[in-house]
Design an enzyme around this catalytic site. Structure first.
Site, short mmCIF file in Angstrom:
data_model
loop_
_atom_site.label_atom_id
_atom_site.label_comp_id
_atom_site.label_asym_id
_atom_site.label_seq_id
_atom_site.Cartn_x
_atom_site.Cartn_y
_atom_site.Cartn_z
N GLY A 172 46.56 68.46 42.27
CA GLY A 172 47.14 67.83 43.44
C GLY A 172 46.80 68.59 44.70
N SER A 173 46.68 67.87 45.83
CA SER A 173 46.54 68.54 47.11
C SER A 173 47.89 69.17 47.51
CB SER A 173 46.08 67.55 48.18
OG SER A 173 44.77 67.11 47.90
N GLY A 174 47.88 69.96 48.55
CA GLY A 174 49.10 70.60 49.02
C GLY A 174 49.17 72.07 48.64
N HIS A 175 48.15 72.54 47.89
CA HIS A 175 48.12 73.95 47.47
C HIS A 175 46.99 74.70 48.16
CE1 HIS A 175 50.92 72.69 44.44
NE2 HIS A 175 50.04 71.92 43.84
N HIS A 211 55.36 73.05 42.95
CA HIS A 211 55.71 71.73 43.47
C HIS A 211 57.21 71.67 43.75
CE1 HIS A 211 52.39 71.41 40.55
NE2 HIS A 211 51.82 70.76 41.52
N LYS A 257 45.17 73.65 35.48
CA LYS A 257 46.53 74.19 35.53
C LYS A 257 47.42 73.36 34.60
CE LYS A 257 47.32 73.94 40.06
NZ LYS A 257 46.21 73.01 40.36
N ASP A 282 47.54 66.62 34.95
CA ASP A 282 46.22 67.27 35.01
C ASP A 282 45.61 67.38 33.62
OD1 ASP A 282 46.73 67.55 37.70
OD2 ASP A 282 46.90 69.73 37.69
#
Lengths: 333, 333
Positions: B54-57, B219, B105, B110
């Site tokens: 996911g984006s945001g990391h 998250h 991860k 995922d």
């Protein structure tokens, strides 16, 4: 106040101790007076590049100490100028017998203390030059500044000037490069949120949930105006327009575009700003030949960003590309 | 919600466009399906290293694409797994005819999607191995995970595995190095504040002004416990103790110590945590031979940190030191 600290009195010292522990291969840290020097200092025949300023803007300046950039950095208390004795000890620690250049952000306390340090160093037989960085087009005169504030351009000045010094150019030539960067670069910033100085314990200012500050300083100094929150694209325009008009950029100019985060803004958002700034610059006919995106000149955990444009030429591009080996900026070595 | 964005629907795409504009010398970006590959991909005879999530990391994973690290990264929506078609197109774009390794991860989405992508790639004749990173000692099973979550160790795994692949080692050897890193590394994190997913528009959870969450996921998944705010030194102890006891570290072991920021925490504070973690590790007789400090695996603008310890040996140290040329981690080239 939610911070990963022990006591406000110990923030700068403990952080410096951690920095020293983590990066002993790159830097040496002196705690009293506080300064950071590159691990191989002094380097015979090389102009020493020394900067410094209040803490709270990390990685500026300590993160930029190392081969190809700064020889020494002097951290003050949070948002407070370092003292002349720090600067004097730092410049002596990096004295390669070729003189030293002070790179000073334009804040009254920094100017005064670096001037005193220059006098003290000259009394000890050193040649000292100073260049004042004043790239912030937002306001003339501010809370801690006569004239324009020195902000994110400082990183570019330290990198490019450091590369010139690494080539063992003489002091006057090194200072001339630094002045050229300052003359050819402009910045403007904005904030979505305030930040909290540990000693103070509450936010420096209040910014309602639907407002932002355009032209903010890196210590939370007031900007041009407080306005309703806008989209990233509008914000990029609000920052680019004054920067472009002030620097008198012409179609065909080569530029470096630097989008800087204030500390609390995610990279994702900085790239959204970069995207629009890149589009605006391109529409003006500018050719973006180099880029930098990240949180390099911060205001603690403030959310916001600044945009810097530096007019480039072949020499500046070559110096920008030259190897650098610091904690926060590194390539080629 | 105060963010430098245009519309929540456009965050990932616009950010990727800005990333592509800023770093065209290092990476190529494909928008549909979204993936980032190193600019010189594919490299004949080299195992392709592919990650994503996911984006945001950010800078994970796109910031780690380049020579000596990842060949490709697949960004999903914010905090949402990328899709098998993204992964398939990415692995095909970096196919050097030596197979590919997926570094995944440990989140259910995922895992599932990378497994489907592996099947699809195998149907096209590629050899695919996968290594699941699950370093987070905080909890077993979590909101999006069966078993332990994969967190900051991912950066170290990507760097070290990427260096092994760069030497043109065969796929099984590259996968073995990645598994070794996962087996020898442990992490735990904490949060002072929540973060806000743009589509959601409000914080993921509420954390009162005098409380923090120990064992938080990246998250915002619940951790071990919510407790009263403590000093940085106590927080470092709360994270180091479970990491040390779980990894069964012995006096004399060489380790890499990584203090990671969650996004909204200033570097100054990360170094205060590093200082204490370094002291605790040293008291246990560990020898810290490498260090990393910074915000590399973030949760948008969350304030907080994680600590990762990786037990090292000569080979891992050599691979860690090998040249790397990515947006977020770079040295030697």
């Amino acid at each position: 106040m939610k911070k990963l600290i022990n006591h406000p009195d110990d923030v700068v010292r403990e952080s410096l101790e951690g920095f020293a522990n983590a990066h002993s291969s790159l830097v040496r840290v002196n705690l009293d007076p506080a300064y950071i020097v590159r691990s191989d200092a002094p380097i015979a025949g090389k102009v020493g590049i020394v900067s410094g300023g209040g803490s709270g803007h990390e990685p500026l300046h300590g993160g930029f100490v190392g081969a190809g950039m700064l020889d020494a950095a002097c951290p003050g208390a949070i948002f407070t100028s370092p003292t002349p004795d720090q600067m004097l000890e730092a410049v002596k620690a990096v004295n390669g017998q070729a003189g030293a250049l002070f790179i000073v952000k334009n804040y009254t306390g920094d100017i005064m203390n670096f001037e005193m340090a220059a006098d003290l160093a000259r009394e000890e037989g050193m040649s000292i030059e100073s260049v004042v960085i004043n790239d912030d087009v937002a306001v003339n005169d501010s809370l801690y500044t006569a004239g324009r504030r020195g902000v994110a351009l400082t990183v570019l000045a330290e990198k490019i000037t450091g590369a010139a010094a690494e080539q063992q150019r003489p002091l006057d030539a090194v200072a001339a490069i630094c002045r050229q960067v300052n003359e050819q670069g402009r910045s403007m910033g904005m904030a979505l949120t305030s930040c909290t100085v540990p000693h103070v314990g509450h936010p420096m200012f209040n910014l309602p949930e639907d407002e932002m500050e355009i032209g903010i300083g890196i210590h939370g100094e007031p900007g041009r105006r407080r306005v309703k929150l806008q989209s990233a694209n509008v914000i990029a325009e609000m920052l680019m327009e004054p920067v472009l008009s002030d620097m008198n950029a012409k179609a065909g100019d080569d530029v470096l575009l630097f989008v800087n985060g204030m500390g609390g803004t995610p990279l994702t958002e900085l790239y959204i700003i970069y995207r629009k700034a890149n589009e605006i610059a391109s529409k003006h006919g500018l050719k973006i030949i180099r880029s930098l995106v990240g949180s390099y000149v911060t205001s603690l955990e403030m959310a916001g960003c600044s945009i810097t444009l530096l007019k480039m030429n072949d020499e500046l591009a070559t110096l920008w590309d030259a190897p650098v080996r610091t904690v926060a900026l590194r390539w080629g070595i």
